[in-house]
Design a protein around this motif. Structure first.
Motif, mmCIF file in Angstrom:
data_model
loop_
_atom_site.group_PDB
_atom_site.id
_atom_site.type_symbol
_atom_site.label_atom_id
_atom_site.label_comp_id
_atom_site.label_asym_id
_atom_site.label_seq_id
_atom_site.Cartn_x
_atom_site.Cartn_y
_atom_site.Cartn_z
ATOM 1 N N LYS A 61 0.581 -1.750 -0.285
ATOM 2 C CA LYS A 61 0.078 0.376 -0.074
ATOM 3 C C LYS A 61 1.173 0.856 0.701
ATOM 4 O O LYS A 61 1.935 1.375 0.754
ATOM 5 C CB LYS A 61 -0.762 -0.112 1.001
ATOM 6 C CG LYS A 61 -2.186 -0.757 1.246
ATOM 7 C CD LYS A 61 -3.025 -0.923 0.106
ATOM 8 C CE LYS A 61 -3.794 -1.693 0.627
ATOM 9 N NZ LYS A 61 -3.609 -3.158 -0.174
ATOM 10 N N THR A 133 -6.529 1.326 4.144
ATOM 11 C CA THR A 133 -6.711 2.227 3.737
ATOM 12 C C THR A 133 -7.995 2.482 2.846
ATOM 13 O O THR A 133 -8.515 4.466 2.743
ATOM 14 C CB THR A 133 -5.569 2.218 2.140
ATOM 15 O OG1 THR A 133 -6.476 0.814 1.516
ATOM 16 C CG2 THR A 133 -4.206 1.886 3.335
ATOM 17 N N ASP A 134 -9.202 2.274 2.641
ATOM 18 C CA ASP A 134 -10.849 2.430 2.557
ATOM 19 C C ASP A 134 -10.911 4.146 2.964
ATOM 20 O O ASP A 134 -11.805 3.947 2.169
ATOM 21 C CB ASP A 134 -11.265 1.080 2.544
ATOM 22 C CG ASP A 134 -10.656 -0.065 1.674
ATOM 23 O OD1 ASP A 134 -10.620 -0.219 0.372
ATOM 24 O OD2 ASP A 134 -9.956 -0.366 2.005
ATOM 25 N N THR A 135 -10.914 3.620 4.284
ATOM 26 C CA THR A 135 -11.493 5.259 4.925
ATOM 27 C C THR A 135 -10.818 6.128 4.487
ATOM 28 O O THR A 135 -11.741 7.118 3.637
ATOM 29 C CB THR A 135 -11.578 4.454 6.386
ATOM 30 O OG1 THR A 135 -11.808 3.586 6.688
ATOM 31 C CG2 THR A 135 -12.791 5.468 7.219
ATOM 32 N N LEU A 137 -9.095 6.593 1.965
ATOM 33 C CA LEU A 137 -9.868 6.403 0.610
ATOM 34 C C LEU A 137 -11.004 6.639 0.093
ATOM 35 O O LEU A 137 -11.308 7.906 -1.082
ATOM 36 C CB LEU A 137 -9.255 5.404 -0.387
ATOM 37 C CG LEU A 137 -9.613 5.065 -2.334
ATOM 38 C CD1 LEU A 137 -8.832 6.248 -2.828
ATOM 39 C CD2 LEU A 137 -9.742 3.683 -2.262
ATOM 40 N N MET A 138 -12.087 6.722 0.814
ATOM 41 C CA MET A 138 -13.377 6.978 0.187
ATOM 42 C C MET A 138 -13.263 8.717 0.745
ATOM 43 O O MET A 138 -14.543 9.476 -0.531
ATOM 44 C CB MET A 138 -14.236 5.746 1.880
ATOM 45 C CG MET A 138 -15.594 6.847 0.852
ATOM 46 S SD MET A 138 -17.187 6.144 2.456
ATOM 47 C CE MET A 138 -16.911 4.691 2.306
ATOM 48 N N LYS A 174 -4.363 4.820 -2.036
ATOM 49 C CA LYS A 174 -4.138 3.529 -2.537
ATOM 50 C C LYS A 174 -4.172 2.904 -3.784
ATOM 51 O O LYS A 174 -5.160 1.974 -4.448
ATOM 52 C CB LYS A 174 -5.768 3.359 -1.838
ATOM 53 C CG LYS A 174 -6.026 1.620 -2.108
ATOM 54 C CD LYS A 174 -7.167 0.775 -1.761
ATOM 55 C CE LYS A 174 -7.619 -0.760 -1.212
ATOM 56 N NZ LYS A 174 -8.880 -1.354 -1.212
ATOM 57 N N HIS A 331 -14.267 -4.521 0.742
ATOM 58 C CA HIS A 331 -14.717 -3.253 1.153
ATOM 59 C C HIS A 331 -13.546 -2.618 -0.486
ATOM 60 O O HIS A 331 -13.408 -1.610 -0.118
ATOM 61 C CB HIS A 331 -13.344 -3.490 2.360
ATOM 62 C CG HIS A 331 -11.073 -4.054 1.877
ATOM 63 N ND1 HIS A 331 -11.751 -4.769 1.894
ATOM 64 C CD2 HIS A 331 -10.893 -3.257 1.744
ATOM 65 C CE1 HIS A 331 -10.719 -5.777 2.154
ATOM 66 N NE2 HIS A 331 -10.150 -4.514 1.710
ATOM 67 N N TYR A 332 -13.725 -3.473 -0.917
ATOM 68 C CA TYR A 332 -13.395 -2.927 -2.877
ATOM 69 C C TYR A 332 -14.122 -1.699 -3.111
ATOM 70 O O TYR A 332 -13.601 -0.475 -4.099
ATOM 71 C CB TYR A 332 -12.567 -3.519 -3.474
ATOM 72 C CG TYR A 332 -11.286 -4.395 -3.639
ATOM 73 C CD1 TYR A 332 -10.765 -3.843 -1.794
ATOM 74 C CD2 TYR A 332 -10.672 -5.666 -4.194
ATOM 75 C CE1 TYR A 332 -9.115 -4.791 -2.216
ATOM 76 C CE2 TYR A 332 -9.683 -5.907 -4.268
ATOM 77 C CZ TYR A 332 -8.760 -5.297 -3.109
ATOM 78 O OH TYR A 332 -7.241 -6.375 -2.474
ATOM 79 N N VAL A 335 -15.524 2.289 -2.285
ATOM 80 C CA VAL A 335 -14.620 4.350 -2.764
ATOM 81 C C VAL A 335 -15.886 4.786 -3.739
ATOM 82 O O VAL A 335 -15.847 5.435 -3.280
ATOM 83 C CB VAL A 335 -14.115 3.400 -3.858
ATOM 84 C CG1 VAL A 335 -14.053 2.557 -4.162
ATOM 85 C CG2 VAL A 335 -12.988 4.872 -4.067
#
Length: 555
Positions: A61, A133-135, A137-138, A174, A331-332, A335
């Motif tokens: 990442k 990382t998704d939080t 990234l969103m 990400k 979780h992908y 986003v």
């Protein structure tokens, strides 16, 4: 109309439940604890351009999450909540940006619904404590979408600059997906509006330059760590170029076969997981998506200047691209949940605040009332059955179910009934999960259990090694120390200690006759819950044991 006071109350309650999870739920292995451990290691070693995981080169990442979490821990101390705090703010940013994006194209009510839908989706409650990382990234992607839309509508440079800065920061969170989502959202939107000139604006060159400049520090770190030392092994594969891996292999290699991961690659995988991650709104979203496509077909793929396809098109194109990947995880798709929230809000507005869909109201209300009642029953079971929680918690859960039925048959409410029971249920259920369920589950995780014992007994950490055990990263984070793994019993000395599986204990007692077990604890992968684990009668057979052993008789 949605009263502003009610709107703010709903968002505040959601944020409060996020905070409960942040402070009460220990980090879960694998990803969240690994990223927290990397952030702590980065802070300790002051290695901000080259990233390491337990002393080994790390490439999976980009560093933005590690940078911001390390900064947070520098300011507030090494705590799990300090690691999570930046991502908490990015979750709030995603909600705000979703409201602002929706407000550009729709009424205030639809914008408010969009923000409430996103804030109360199950995914947000999860990824504000199980932080990956998704939080972050969103948040970056939602900000870039809002600012790009504002630029298209007004032409003001400040929106353009913030949009491309957000895209660059998302790429450092990400990868290229942060650039791809805005393209997937706005290109179909522009094409359907027949606004051809938007595709060929010279300002895009400035945007590319902004992204390139902002990516320089990260690129330097990748070049120094990998390109100058080709052949380093990552996941059993020699890496010739860290730059190529980041800009190509990690994202596009999932389609070309260059990426080594191959899991969950059927087309409906992400949608199947949305059935829980986009609760309690998933049925409304699917209907909203269908209605949006139907409307586009009726308009023969031609939108007027006041209509948008950013939300529906952005979600659909991104989903199709991600679903074709050879490696997918639930979780992908998070986003584009801000876009899914807008699609959902449009449908909810038509359903609840207009007379367009009167024949849908009662069936959807009855169906969701049944679903939400079952969720409350499930919470009562989870409070009563798996763990020894205080009796008053179960009583409160029963009160929650009673409150649900009181609301269901109430005559006067500030919001439409289906909205009220949805928000009441998802906020209430997650309050119980964050305070009484997840904390009990994580007690069966080796890392925080062993670290708590080591810290309480003030054992010399430099004398402790690991053998034959996959411990995740929670141990290293909570103990604030990197414990080495040794490959052979003979690598240990008499004055040392070992953490190993209980089954391996005879190997050490034969070599070290004076070995003493200091602590025994559970070692269960808590992110993979099973019914035998939840069942108190069968849990012991489901949960392996680990031991912390002093090998000699020295103190």
């Amino acid at each position: 109309m949605i009263p502003n006071r009610v709107y703010r109350l709903i968002l505040s309650l959601c944020a409060l439940v996020y905070l409960l999870g942040m402070f009460l739920v220990p980090l879960m292995d694998i990803d969240a604890s690994q990223y927290a451990s990397i952030s702590r290691e980065m802070l300790e070693n002051k290695s901000f351009l080259q990233v390491f995981d337990l002393g080994y080169d790390y490439l999976d990442k980009p560093p933005m999450l590690f940078w911001l979490s390390a900064l947070s821990m520098k300011m507030l101390g090494v705590h799990d909540w300090a690691y999570r705090l930046p991502s908490f703010f990015f979750a709030l940013l995603a909600v705000l940006s979703t409201y602002r994006l929706a407000r550009i194209y729709y009424s205030r009510e639809i914008a408010q619904l969009s923000a409430m839908v996103l804030a109360s989706s199950q995914a947000l409650f999860l990824i504000t404590h199980d932080v990956r990382t998704d939080t972050m990234l969103m948040g970056w992607v939602a900000l870039s979408l809002w600012q790009m839309a504002a630029w298209y509508e007004t032409g003001r440079w400040k929106y353009f600059l913030v949009a491309f800065v957000a895209i660059a920061c998302g790429m450092m969170t990400k990868g290229p997906i942060a650039l791809m989502v805005p393209a997937f959202a706005f290109v179909p939107h522009v094409l359907l509006r027949r606004d051809w000139k938007q595709l060929f604006r010279w300002e895009y060159l400035v945007g590319v330059l902004i992204i390139a400049v902002m990516l320089v520090p990260m690129s330097i770190g990748l070049y120094q760590q990998f390109d100058l030392h080709p052949g380093k092994m990552i996941n059993g594969v020699p890496i010739r170029s860290g730059l190529r891996f980041y800009y190509w292999t990690q994202s596009f290699g999932r389609y070309t076969g260059e990426n080594v991961f191959n899991e969950m690659n059927h087309f409906t995988f992400l949608l199947e997981n949305m059935l829980w991650s986009f609760l309690p709104w998933i049925l409304f979203f699917l209907l909203g998506l269908a209605f949006s496509v139907k409307e586009l077909l009726q308009k023969r793929f031609h939108l007027s200047g006041s209509e948008e396809w950013v939300s529906t098109g952005g979600f659909m194109v991104t989903y199709c691209i991600l679903a074709r990947s050879q490696a997918q995880l639930p979780h992908y798709i998070f986003v584009v949940f801000p876009l899914a929230a807008i699609v959902t809000a449009r449908f909810l507005y038509r359903l609840l605040f207009t007379s367009d869909l009167l024949h849908w109201k009662k069936p959807l209300l009855v169906l969701h009332a049944i679903i939400f009642a079952l969720l409350w029953v499930a919470v009562i079971i989870l409070m009563k059955w798996p763990f020894n929680v205080p009796a008053y918690v179960t009583v409160l859960a029963v009160a929650g179910l009673i409150g649900f039925f009181v609301i269901l048959f109430a005559r006067k409410l500030r919001l439409p009934l289906v909205l009220t029971i949805a928000l009441y249920t998802v906020i209430g259920v997650n309050c119980f999960l964050s305070t009484a369920f997840y904390p009990n589950v994580v007690r069966y995780q080796l890392g925080n259990d062993a670290a708590a014992f080591i810290n309480t007994r003030q054992l010399p950490k430099e004398k402790i090694g690991l053998y034959g055990i996959h411990e995740g990263r929670a141990l290293h984070f909570y103990a604030k120390h990197i414990f080495p793994t040794k490959l052979s019993v003979t690598d240990f000395k008499e004055d040392e200690m070992v953490i190993t599986m209980k089954d391996s204990l005879p190997l050490f007692t034969r070599t070290f006759p004076q070995a003493t077990v200091l602590h025994e604890g559970p070692h269960f992968g808590v992110t993979a819950l099973t019914l035998p684990f939840l069942n108190p009668a069968t849990r012991d057979q489901e949960v392996p044991k680990y031991v912390l052993v002093r090998l000699g008789n020295r103190p």
